[in-house]
Design a protein around this motif. Structure first.
Motif, PDB file in Angstrom:
ATOM      1  N   MET A   1       0.821  -1.194   0.000  1.00  0.00           N
ATOM      2  CA  MET A   1       0.000   0.000   0.000  1.00  0.00           C
ATOM      3  C   MET A   1       0.865   1.258   0.000  1.00  0.00           C
ATOM      4  O   MET A   1       0.694   2.128  -0.816  1.00  0.00           O
ATOM      5  N   LEU A   2       1.814   1.370   0.931  1.00  0.00           N
ATOM      6  CA  LEU A   2       2.699   2.533   0.980  1.00  0.00           C
ATOM      7  C   LEU A   2       4.109   2.128   0.571  1.00  0.00           C
ATOM      8  O   LEU A   2       5.050   2.254   1.326  1.00  0.00           O
ATOM      9  N   ARG A   3       4.248   1.635  -0.634  1.00  0.00           N
ATOM     10  CA  ARG A   3       5.562   1.211  -1.103  1.00  0.00           C
ATOM     11  C   ARG A   3       6.496   2.402  -1.249  1.00  0.00           C
ATOM     12  O   ARG A   3       7.600   2.397  -0.740  1.00  0.00           O
ATOM     13  N   ASN A   4       6.052   3.401  -1.946  1.00  0.00           N
ATOM     14  CA  ASN A   4       6.854   4.609  -2.172  1.00  0.00           C
ATOM     15  C   ASN A   4       6.238   5.748  -1.372  1.00  0.00           C
ATOM     16  O   ASN A   4       5.057   6.037  -1.497  1.00  0.00           O
ATOM     17  N   GLY A   5       7.086   6.404  -0.575  1.00  0.00           N
ATOM     18  CA  GLY A   5       6.578   7.474   0.271  1.00  0.00           C
ATOM     19  C   GLY A   5       5.997   8.633  -0.512  1.00  0.00           C
ATOM     20  O   GLY A   5       4.843   9.003  -0.348  1.00  0.00           O
ATOM     21  N   LEU A   6       6.776   9.220  -1.389  1.00  0.00           N
ATOM     22  CA  LEU A   6       6.315  10.362  -2.178  1.00  0.00           C
ATOM     23  C   LEU A   6       6.452  10.049  -3.658  1.00  0.00           C
ATOM     24  O   LEU A   6       7.542   9.759  -4.145  1.00  0.00           O
ATOM     25  N   GLU A   7       5.363  10.124  -4.335  1.00  0.00           N
ATOM     26  CA  GLU A   7       5.375   9.973  -5.785  1.00  0.00           C
ATOM     27  C   GLU A   7       5.150  11.350  -6.386  1.00  0.00           C
ATOM     28  O   GLU A   7       4.689  12.273  -5.698  1.00  0.00           O
ATOM     29  N   PRO A   8       5.480  11.522  -7.658  1.00  0.00           N
ATOM     30  CA  PRO A   8       5.344  12.853  -8.266  1.00  0.00           C
ATOM     31  C   PRO A   8       3.943  13.454  -8.145  1.00  0.00           C
ATOM     32  O   PRO A   8       3.800  14.656  -7.944  1.00  0.00           O
ATOM     33  N   LEU A  11       3.384  15.330  -4.837  1.00  0.00           N
ATOM     34  CA  LEU A  11       3.945  16.687  -4.814  1.00  0.00           C
ATOM     35  C   LEU A  11       3.061  17.665  -5.577  1.00  0.00           C
ATOM     36  O   LEU A  11       2.907  18.824  -5.172  1.00  0.00           O
ATOM     37  N   LEU A  12       2.469  17.200  -6.665  1.00  0.00           N
ATOM     38  CA  LEU A  12       1.571  18.041  -7.447  1.00  0.00           C
ATOM     39  C   LEU A  12       0.334  18.417  -6.626  1.00  0.00           C
ATOM     40  O   LEU A  12      -0.087  19.581  -6.602  1.00  0.00           O
ATOM     41  N   VAL A  13      -0.216  17.462  -5.911  1.00  0.00           N
ATOM     42  CA  VAL A  13      -1.388  17.732  -5.071  1.00  0.00           C
ATOM     43  C   VAL A  13      -1.027  18.718  -3.966  1.00  0.00           C
ATOM     44  O   VAL A  13      -1.780  19.658  -3.689  1.00  0.00           O
ATOM     45  N   VAL A  14       0.135  18.547  -3.340  1.00  0.00           N
ATOM     46  CA  VAL A  14       0.566  19.469  -2.281  1.00  0.00           C
ATOM     47  C   VAL A  14       0.743  20.876  -2.844  1.00  0.00           C
ATOM     48  O   VAL A  14       0.330  21.863  -2.222  1.00  0.00           O
ATOM     49  N   ALA A  15       1.332  20.998  -4.024  1.00  0.00           N
ATOM     50  CA  ALA A  15       1.520  22.311  -4.644  1.00  0.00           C
ATOM     51  C   ALA A  15       0.179  22.974  -4.939  1.00  0.00           C
ATOM     52  O   ALA A  15       0.006  24.174  -4.689  1.00  0.00           O
ATOM     53  N   ILE A  16      -0.774  22.214  -5.422  1.00  0.00           N
ATOM     54  CA  ILE A  16      -2.096  22.772  -5.723  1.00  0.00           C
ATOM     55  C   ILE A  16      -2.785  23.241  -4.443  1.00  0.00           C
ATOM     56  O   ILE A  16      -3.399  24.315  -4.403  1.00  0.00           O
ATOM     57  N   VAL A  17      -2.663  22.468  -3.376  1.00  0.00           N
ATOM     58  CA  VAL A  17      -3.275  22.856  -2.100  1.00  0.00           C
ATOM     59  C   VAL A  17      -2.647  24.153  -1.586  1.00  0.00           C
ATOM     60  O   VAL A  17      -3.354  25.053  -1.117  1.00  0.00           O
ATOM     61  N   PHE A  18      -1.303  24.276  -1.687  1.00  0.00           N
ATOM     62  CA  PHE A  18      -0.652  25.513  -1.245  1.00  0.00           C
ATOM     63  C   PHE A  18      -1.132  26.709  -2.065  1.00  0.00           C
ATOM     64  O   PHE A  18      -1.381  27.782  -1.513  1.00  0.00           O
ATOM     65  N   ILE A  19      -1.262  26.526  -3.361  1.00  0.00           N
ATOM     66  CA  ILE A  19      -1.715  27.637  -4.210  1.00  0.00           C
ATOM     67  C   ILE A  19      -3.142  28.030  -3.849  1.00  0.00           C
ATOM     68  O   ILE A  19      -3.482  29.213  -3.789  1.00  0.00           O
ATOM     69  N   LEU A  20      -3.983  27.032  -3.585  1.00  0.00           N
ATOM     70  CA  LEU A  20      -5.363  27.351  -3.216  1.00  0.00           C
ATOM     71  C   LEU A  20      -5.449  28.019  -1.844  1.00  0.00           C
ATOM     72  O   LEU A  20      -6.266  28.915  -1.637  1.00  0.00           O
TER      73      LEU A  20
END
Length: 66
Positions: A1-8, A11-20
């Motif tokens: 389920m959580l194989r990779n901690g951060l996938e690209p 980061l895109l979702v986090v950037a969109i949330v910061f912009i909003l």
């Protein structure tokens, strides 16, 4: 389920949330003030490190002086 901690896309979702949340006009100012704060913190930590003296060796007491 959580194989990779951060996938690209994470980061895109986090950037969109910061912009909003902060708006595109405030982001550069926020980043600039964060950079200044980190620079001040780094210089203060270095100054504290340079100020701390090495422990002094105790001076021997000459019994003949008394």
């Amino acid at each position: 389920m959580l194989r990779n901690g951060l996938e690209p896309w994470h980061l895109l979702v986090v950037a969109i949330v910061f912009i909003l949340l902060f708006g595109s006009k405030k982001l550069p100012d926020t980043a600039r003030s964060l950079g200044r704060s980190l620079r001040i913190l780094k210089s203060e930590a270095k100054a504290m490190k340079d100020e701390s003296p090495a422990p002094a060796a105790p001076t021997p007491v000459d019994p003949a002086v008394r």
